[in-house]
Design a protein around this motif. Structure first.
Motif, PDB file in Angstrom:
ATOM      1  N   CYS A 248       0.293   3.160   3.742  1.00 43.20           N
ATOM      2  CA  CYS A 248       0.772   2.605   5.013  1.00 43.20           C
ATOM      3  C   CYS A 248       1.910   1.601   4.825  1.00 43.20           C
ATOM      4  O   CYS A 248       2.491   1.121   5.778  1.00 43.20           O
ATOM      5  CB  CYS A 248      -0.390   1.969   5.776  1.00 43.20           C
TER       6      CYS A 248
ATOM      7  N   CYS B 166       0.846  -1.186   0.000  1.00 46.96           N
ATOM      8  CA  CYS B 166       0.000   0.000   0.000  1.00 46.96           C
ATOM      9  C   CYS B 166       0.888   1.245   0.000  1.00 46.96           C
ATOM     10  O   CYS B 166       1.812   1.341   0.808  1.00 46.96           O
ATOM     11  CB  CYS B 166      -0.881  -0.028   1.240  1.00 46.96           C
TER      12      CYS B 166
ATOM     13  N   CYS C  33      -6.534   0.852   4.886  1.00 39.70           N
ATOM     14  CA  CYS C  33      -6.498   2.304   4.742  1.00 39.70           C
ATOM     15  C   CYS C  33      -7.865   2.848   4.323  1.00 39.70           C
ATOM     16  O   CYS C  33      -8.251   3.936   4.732  1.00 39.70           O
ATOM     17  CB  CYS C  33      -5.426   2.724   3.744  1.00 39.70           C
TER      18      CYS C  33
ATOM     19  N   CYS D  21      -4.469  -0.304   0.328  1.00 35.70           N
ATOM     20  CA  CYS D  21      -4.961  -1.505   0.998  1.00 35.70           C
ATOM     21  C   CYS D  21      -6.327  -1.268   1.639  1.00 35.70           C
ATOM     22  O   CYS D  21      -6.728  -0.129   1.884  1.00 35.70           O
ATOM     23  CB  CYS D  21      -3.956  -1.983   2.049  1.00 35.70           C
TER      24      CYS D  21
HETATM   25 ZN    ZN Z   1      -2.747   0.870   3.429  1.00 35.80          ZN
END
Ligand code: ZN
Length: 70
Positions: free
Chosen positions: A9, A6, A55, A52
């Motif tokens: 993150c 991602c 998130c 992702c």
């Molecule tokens: Zn993420």
């Protein structure tokens, strides 16, 4: 740049395409990516790595008033 991570993150994004599976089976097909969240992805990584699910969930929790359909 890792496509399986991602861009926000840096955790596994669990993207079906990266895993070599049918893209239509990816979780992102059933869950809408909020526009504001997509804007947080650095320009260079747009359309390269998937955000992702965690998130997306986090963003929706932090922005409860944002409508999913706009
Ligand atoms: Zn993420």
């Amino acid at each position: 740049m890792e496509k399986g991570k991602c861009p926000i993150c840096h955790q596994d994004n669990h993207c079906a395409m990266v895993a070599g599976k049918d893209p239509l089976s990816c979780w992102c097909m059933t869950r809408k990516i909020p526009e504001g969240l997509a804007d947080m992805v650095p320009e260079a990584q747009r359309n390269q790595s998937c955000i992702c699910e965690a998130c997306v969930i986090k963003y929706n929790l932090e922005h409860p008033n944002q409508k999913e359909d706009s």
